[in-house]
Design a protein around this motif. Structure first.
Motif, PDB file in Angstrom:
ATOM      1  N   HIS A 509       0.829  -1.191   0.000  1.00 38.13           N
ATOM      2  CA  HIS A 509       0.000   0.000   0.000  1.00 38.13           C
ATOM      3  C   HIS A 509       0.876   1.259   0.000  1.00 38.13           C
ATOM      4  N   GLY A 510       0.294   2.385  -0.367  1.00 37.62           N
ATOM      5  CA  GLY A 510       0.949   3.673  -0.185  1.00 37.62           C
ATOM      6  C   GLY A 510       1.817   4.154  -1.327  1.00 37.62           C
ATOM      7  N   ARG A 511       2.470   3.268  -2.026  1.00 34.64           N
ATOM      8  CA  ARG A 511       3.274   3.596  -3.195  1.00 34.64           C
ATOM      9  C   ARG A 511       3.459   2.348  -4.045  1.00 34.64           C
ATOM     10  N   HIS A 512       3.456   2.520  -5.369  1.00 37.56           N
ATOM     11  CA  HIS A 512       3.787   1.416  -6.259  1.00 37.56           C
ATOM     12  C   HIS A 512       5.294   1.156  -6.194  1.00 37.56           C
ATOM     13  N   PHE A 513       5.715   0.020  -6.749  1.00 36.31           N
ATOM     14  CA  PHE A 513       7.122  -0.369  -6.679  1.00 36.31           C
ATOM     15  C   PHE A 513       7.611  -0.844  -8.036  1.00 36.31           C
ATOM     16  N   TYR A 514       8.922  -0.834  -8.202  1.00 36.46           N
ATOM     17  CA  TYR A 514       9.545  -1.392  -9.407  1.00 36.46           C
ATOM     18  C   TYR A 514       9.979  -2.823  -9.135  1.00 36.46           C
ATOM     19  N   VAL A 515       9.710  -3.706 -10.093  1.00 35.69           N
ATOM     20  CA  VAL A 515      10.128  -5.103  -9.988  1.00 35.69           C
ATOM     21  C   VAL A 515      11.506  -5.216 -10.631  1.00 35.69           C
ATOM     22  N   LEU A 516      12.533  -5.338  -9.793  1.00 36.17           N
ATOM     23  CA  LEU A 516      13.921  -5.303 -10.289  1.00 36.17           C
ATOM     24  C   LEU A 516      14.431  -6.650 -10.749  1.00 36.17           C
ATOM     25  N   GLY A 517      14.065  -7.725 -10.032  1.00 35.68           N
ATOM     26  CA  GLY A 517      14.612  -9.028 -10.388  1.00 35.68           C
ATOM     27  C   GLY A 517      14.047 -10.134  -9.531  1.00 35.68           C
ATOM     28  N   GLN A 518      14.289 -11.352  -9.955  1.00 37.66           N
ATOM     29  CA  GLN A 518      13.810 -12.515  -9.230  1.00 37.66           C
ATOM     30  C   GLN A 518      14.703 -13.695  -9.558  1.00 37.66           C
ATOM     31  N   ALA A 531      24.019  -8.313  -5.669  1.00 34.35           N
ATOM     32  CA  ALA A 531      23.373  -9.423  -6.375  1.00 34.35           C
ATOM     33  C   ALA A 531      23.403  -9.206  -7.880  1.00 34.35           C
ATOM     34  N   ALA A 532      23.144  -7.964  -8.323  1.00 33.89           N
ATOM     35  CA  ALA A 532      23.131  -7.665  -9.754  1.00 33.89           C
ATOM     36  C   ALA A 532      24.520  -7.794 -10.364  1.00 33.89           C
ATOM     37  N   ALA A 533      25.536  -7.489  -9.584  1.00 38.45           N
ATOM     38  CA  ALA A 533      26.902  -7.660 -10.080  1.00 38.45           C
ATOM     39  C   ALA A 533      27.241  -9.130 -10.257  1.00 38.45           C
ATOM     40  N   ALA A 534      26.700  -9.970  -9.373  1.00 37.44           N
ATOM     41  CA  ALA A 534      26.987 -11.399  -9.428  1.00 37.44           C
ATOM     42  C   ALA A 534      26.176 -12.110 -10.507  1.00 37.44           C
ATOM     43  N   MET A 535      24.950 -11.646 -10.741  1.00 34.94           N
ATOM     44  CA  MET A 535      24.093 -12.306 -11.736  1.00 34.94           C
ATOM     45  C   MET A 535      23.250 -11.244 -12.461  1.00 34.94           C
ATOM     46  N   PRO A 536      23.878 -10.465 -13.339  1.00 35.78           N
ATOM     47  CA  PRO A 536      23.190  -9.361 -14.027  1.00 35.78           C
ATOM     48  C   PRO A 536      21.997  -9.802 -14.850  1.00 35.78           C
ATOM     49  N   GLU A 537      22.011 -11.049 -15.317  1.00 35.94           N
ATOM     50  CA  GLU A 537      20.899 -11.529 -16.144  1.00 35.94           C
ATOM     51  C   GLU A 537      19.595 -11.624 -15.370  1.00 35.94           C
ATOM     52  N   ALA A 538      19.649 -11.611 -14.039  1.00 37.91           N
ATOM     53  CA  ALA A 538      18.443 -11.749 -13.217  1.00 37.91           C
ATOM     54  C   ALA A 538      17.803 -10.412 -12.888  1.00 37.91           C
ATOM     55  N   PHE A 539      18.416  -9.287 -13.319  1.00 37.86           N
ATOM     56  CA  PHE A 539      17.952  -7.966 -12.894  1.00 37.86           C
ATOM     57  C   PHE A 539      17.717  -7.039 -14.080  1.00 37.86           C
ATOM     58  N   ASN A 540      16.795  -6.107 -13.882  1.00 39.54           N
ATOM     59  CA  ASN A 540      16.572  -5.001 -14.796  1.00 39.54           C
ATOM     60  C   ASN A 540      16.643  -3.721 -13.967  1.00 39.54           C
ATOM     61  N   LEU A 541      17.754  -3.029 -14.051  1.00 39.69           N
ATOM     62  CA  LEU A 541      17.953  -1.798 -13.287  1.00 39.69           C
ATOM     63  C   LEU A 541      17.854  -0.564 -14.181  1.00 39.69           C
ATOM     64  N   VAL A 542      17.395  -0.777 -15.411  1.00 39.44           N
ATOM     65  CA  VAL A 542      17.310   0.335 -16.368  1.00 39.44           C
ATOM     66  C   VAL A 542      15.868   0.811 -16.539  1.00 39.44           C
ATOM     67  N   ASN A 543      14.967  -0.111 -16.896  1.00 38.58           N
ATOM     68  CA  ASN A 543      13.571   0.265 -17.160  1.00 38.58           C
ATOM     69  C   ASN A 543      12.607  -0.807 -16.628  1.00 38.58           C
ATOM     70  N   PRO A 544      12.676  -1.137 -15.335  1.00 35.95           N
ATOM     71  CA  PRO A 544      11.822  -2.194 -14.789  1.00 35.95           C
ATOM     72  C   PRO A 544      10.362  -1.772 -14.732  1.00 35.95           C
ATOM     73  N   PRO A 545       9.439  -2.732 -14.761  1.00 37.21           N
ATOM     74  CA  PRO A 545       8.010  -2.401 -14.698  1.00 37.21           C
ATOM     75  C   PRO A 545       7.613  -1.858 -13.336  1.00 37.21           C
ATOM     76  N   LEU A 546       6.656  -0.941 -13.345  1.00 34.66           N
ATOM     77  CA  LEU A 546       6.111  -0.345 -12.134  1.00 34.66           C
ATOM     78  C   LEU A 546       4.797  -1.036 -11.804  1.00 34.66           C
ATOM     79  N   ARG A 547       4.696  -1.630 -10.609  1.00 32.58           N
ATOM     80  CA  ARG A 547       3.532  -2.427 -10.229  1.00 32.58           C
ATOM     81  C   ARG A 547       3.080  -2.065  -8.814  1.00 32.58           C
ATOM     82  N   ASP A 548       1.919  -2.580  -8.428  1.00 37.28           N
ATOM     83  CA  ASP A 548       1.550  -2.549  -7.008  1.00 37.28           C
ATOM     84  C   ASP A 548       1.291  -3.945  -6.467  1.00 37.28           C
TER      85      ASP A 548
END
Length: 614
Positions: A509-518, A531-548
C-alpha cells in the motif's frame, strides 16, 4: 516537511458494470461524491444460493468512475452484521493515509449500523478496485471496480500502436468507454465459517466452486477421465504422496494430500472436521454467463474497445484469453507501458491489466479464465457480444487459444506474463542507489493455514485496536513492523520465500514499486547492487516495470526471491502483504511506517471518529 516534500516535487513528479453510484460532481466539476451501502443478503452468483455481501443491492459493487485530479468522497454505510473496512487497491493515498482502509493500521472497523467517510484525491489514472480489508470478506463479494480517466494532457502509448489519426481517435474514444471485467473465484461457504473450519483442521482450504466474471458464472464439474489430461506433473507428484489418491470431484487436491505436505514437526491436521462438500460433491449449475455487449455503428471507421481486467481472486492465478482476438496490453496495475500484443495473459490476485483490441467481425467471442495453480483445476467463461448496427453477426463458435488449464491449443499462441519485455511509458529511469534494504522472509508458520513474514504470528494490527497510524512508533523494527525514516527516499525489499511454497502475490500500500529481479535459490547478498553484479541476467535496473502487486517465483523445490524497489516518500503507515486471502488472514503481512516523523497531521474527524449511523 523535509526531504519528503522536495522528493515528491522533483523525482517522483515525472512519474459497464450496472449503476454508476451517485457520482455527483461539484459545481466546479472536481469533486466526486459516492455512497456505498453494504448489506448481507442472499445471492446466487453461480446458481447456488448463499449469504453474501452486496453493495447498493448489487454484486459486484458499483463502478466508481472518476477523472484524474478529482477529489473523491465515499460515504460507506455498513448495514451488514459484520465489522468491515474498504480499501482502494492500487490508490496511493498521497497525503491521506487515514483513508487507506486497513483496520488497526489506518482506521477502526466500521461496525454494524455505523458509517464512515473516506476522502482522497485521484492523483493517478487507470484501473483499480475497492474491496474489504477485514478478514477474507473479499471472498464474500465485498468488492467493486474503480476507473480513473487520465487527464487530456497525459502522455499515452496509443501512438505506439498506430500512427493513423482515425485509429488513434477511436482508441481515445474507447478509453472514455472502457469496460471493467471483474474476475473472481467463488465458494459456496461464507468466509467466516471457512476460517473457523481452517483453524480447527489446521489446513488451508484451497478448493473453490466456480470462477465469476462481473459476478456471474457457473459450477463446472469434470469426470476423472476429463481431469487426467488436465492434471499437471506437479499435481501428479502431490497425489503420489498418498497411495490411491486422485483429484476430488471438484478437481482439487484432497485434504489427505495437503496434510502430507505439512512442514516437519507441525501438529497433525484434523481432517475429521472438514465437511465433505468443501472439497468434494461437485454439483453442476446452469447459471447464465456474464455477457458484455459492445455495439458499434456501421459507419465507424475503426472499431476499438478497451477492457480493464481486474483480478479480484481470493486464491487463483489464471490465464485470461478472448477467443480469436489479439489483445494489446497498454497498462499494468494502472501504469502505462510500451504496448505488447498477446493472446493470453497471466494474472494473479490483485493485478489489473488494461488491454485494447480492434474488432472487425460482429460475433460472440468467448472470454476464458483458466486456473494454472496446482491445488485445483478450475475454469470459467463469459461472452463478448460484438454487434454492429445494421450488420449480421457471424454465428459460428469462436475458436479458443487456450484450454481449461490455460495451455495453448496452437503453437503460435502468444503469452504475456507481466514482466518479460514490460517497459514503462513514458520512460522513467530509476535511481541506482538506495537508502536501505530490508529482507523479508515469507514462510509457513507451523501449520498449513498460518503464514508469516519474518516468523511472526498473526499481527495484532489486523484486529480492532487503536490504529498504528494515530500513534506511530518511530524507529520500530520488529517482526511485525519496520520504520523507514523521513530522510530516506528509496528502499529495496527483498522477498525471500522458503522451500515448499507457491508463488505469493506481494501487494504494498501507499506507493507502487519497481520489480527489479527474481530468482531461485538463496539470496546471499547484502544489497541489490551486489546481487546484480553477481548475476546481471536476473535484474533489470534500467527500465523495470512499475507495479503494485507482483508474485514471488514458485519455491516448490528450492527457495526463491523477488526484489522490489519502492520510493518511501508518502508519509504514513502502510501494509505489505500476500494478496492470497487465506495467507493474509493467516498472518502473512507487515506494517511499513514511512516517514512517520514527517507525517501530515491526522484530521480530527478521523482521530475522533465515533460510530455514525447517518
Amino acid at each position: 516537511m523535509g526531504l519528503f516534500s522536495s522528493f515528491k516535487a522533483s523525482v517522483w513528479a515525472s512519474t459497464f458494470l450496472p449503476l454508476i453510484v451517485n457520482a455527483l460532481p461539484s459545481p466546479h466539476g472536481n469533486t466526486r461524491n459516492f455512497e456505498l451501502t453494504l448489506t448481507w443478503e442472499k445471492g446466487a452468483p453461480d446458481g447456488y444460493e448463499r449469504d453474501m455481501f452486496k453493495i447498493n443491492g448489487q454484486f459486484p459493487g458499483p463502478l466508481l468512475e472518476i477523472d484524474q485530479g478529482d477529489d473523491v468522497v465515499i460515504f460507506v454505510k455498513n448495514e451488514s452484521p459484520y465489522n468491515t473496512t474498504i480499501h482502494y487497491h492500487g490508490i496511493e493515498m498521497l497525503d491521506t493515509p487515514w483513508s487507506d482502509g486497513v483496520p488497526g493500521l489506518t482506521q477502526n472497523h466500521i461496525q454494524p449500523g455505523c458509517a464512515f467517510t473516506y476522502k482522497w484525491t485521484a492523483t493517478q489514472h487507470g484501473s483499480f478496485f475497492y474491496h474489504s480489508h477485514s478478514e477474507s470478506q473479499i471472498n464474500d463479494g465485498l468488492y467493486g471496480p474503480i476507473t480513473i480517466h487520465p487527464k487530456a494532457s497525459n502522455v499515452t502509448p496509443y501512438s505506439l500502436i498506430t500512427q493513423d489519426p482515425v485509429s488513434l481517435h477511436a482508441i481515445e474514444q474507447a478509453e472514455r468507454h472502457r469496460v471493467p471485467m471483474i474476475l473472481s473465484d467463488w465458494r459456496h461457504i461464507t468466509s467466516d465459517v471457512e476460517w473457523e473450519i481452517s483453524l480447527k483442521s489446521r489446513l488451508e482450504h484451497i478448493c473453490f466452486d466456480s470462477i465469476l466474471v462481473n459476478g456471474k458464472g457457473k459450477v463446472n464439474c469434470l469426470t476423472q477421465e476429463q481431469m487426467k489430461p488436465l492434471t499437471t506433473p506437479a499435481q501428479a507428484q502431490f497425489l503420489s504422496l498418498v497411495n490411491g489418491s486422485h483429484l476430488t470431484d471438484k478437481a482439487c487436491l484432497p485434504p489427505k494430500v495437503l496434510a502430507a505436505i505439512a512442514p516437519p514437526g507441525s501438529p497433525p491436521a484434523n481432517l475429521g472436521v472438514i465437511p465433505d462438500d468443501l472439497f468434494n460433491e461437485c454439483t453442476p449449475t446452469d447459471a447464465p454467463a456474464d455477457v458484455i455487449t459492445v455495439t458499434k455503428k456501421k459507419c465507424d471507421a475503426e472499431k476499438w474497445v478497451m477492457f480493464d481486467l481486474v483480478a479480484a481472486f481470493g486464491l487463483y492465478t489464471v490465464q485470461v484469453s478472448i477467443d480469436e482476438l489479439d489483445l494489446t496490453v497498454i497498462a499494468v496495475d494502472a501504469n502505462f507501458i510500451e504496448p505488447i500484443k498477446a493472446n493470453s495473459i497471466l494474472m494473479t490476485n490483485g493485478q489489473r491489466y488494461t488491454v485494447v483490441t480492434k474488432l472487425d467481425k460482429p460475433k460472440k467471442y468467448t472470454l476464458r479464465i483458466s486456473s494454472v495453480i496446482d491445488p485445483q483445476i478450475m475454469f470459467g467463461t463469459s461472452i463478448i457480444d460484438f454487434q454492429v448496427e445494421g450488420q449480421e453477426q457471424d454465428t459460428t463458435a469462436s475458436v479458443p487459444f487456450i484450454n481449461e488449464r490455460g495451455t495453448n491449443l496452437t503453437a503460435d499462441v502468444v503469452y504475456f506474463d507481466g514482466l518479460k519485455g514490460v517497459i514503462p511509458y513514458p520512460p522513467n529511469p530509476i535511481p541506482q542507489d538506495v537508502d536501505a534494504t530490508y529482507k523479508v522472509k515469507m514462510q509457513v508458520d507451523q501449520t498449513l493455514n498460518m503464514w508469516a513474514f519474518n516468523a511472526t504470528k498473526r499481527p495484532q494490527y489486523l484486529d480492532d485496536v487503536s490504529p498504528l497510524l494515530f500513534s506511530p512508533v518511530p524507529g520500530l523494527q520488529d517482526n511485525h513492523t519496520i520504520t523507514v525514516p523521513s530522510e530516506m527516499s528509496w528502499v529495496d525489499y527483498v522477498m525471500q520465500v522458503s522451500t515448499g511454497q507457491p508463488p505469493h502475490p506481494v501487494h504494498i500500500h501507499g506507493r507502487h514499486f519497481y520489480v527489479l529481479g527474481q530468482g531461485s535459490g538463496s539470496f546471499n547478498w547484502s544489497t541489490t547492487a551486489e546481487a546484480a553484479a553477481a548475476m546481471p541476467e536476473a535484474f533489470n535496473l534500467v527500465n523495470p516495470p512499475l507495479r503494485d502487486t507482483y508474485p514471488t517465483p514458485a519455491a516448490a523445490t528450492a527457495p526463491s526471491w523477488l526484489v522490489l524497489r519502492r520510493p518511501s516518500d508518502n508519509p504514513g503507515v502502510w501494509l505489505i502483504h500476500c494478496h492470497i486471502q487465506s495467507h493474509l488472514q493467516g498472518g502473512m503481512s507487515m506494517a511499513i511506517q514511512d516517514g512517520t516523523d514527517d507525517m501530515p497531521a491526522v484530521p480530527e474527524e478521523y482521530l475522533g471518529y465515533q460510530c455514525s449511523a447517518q
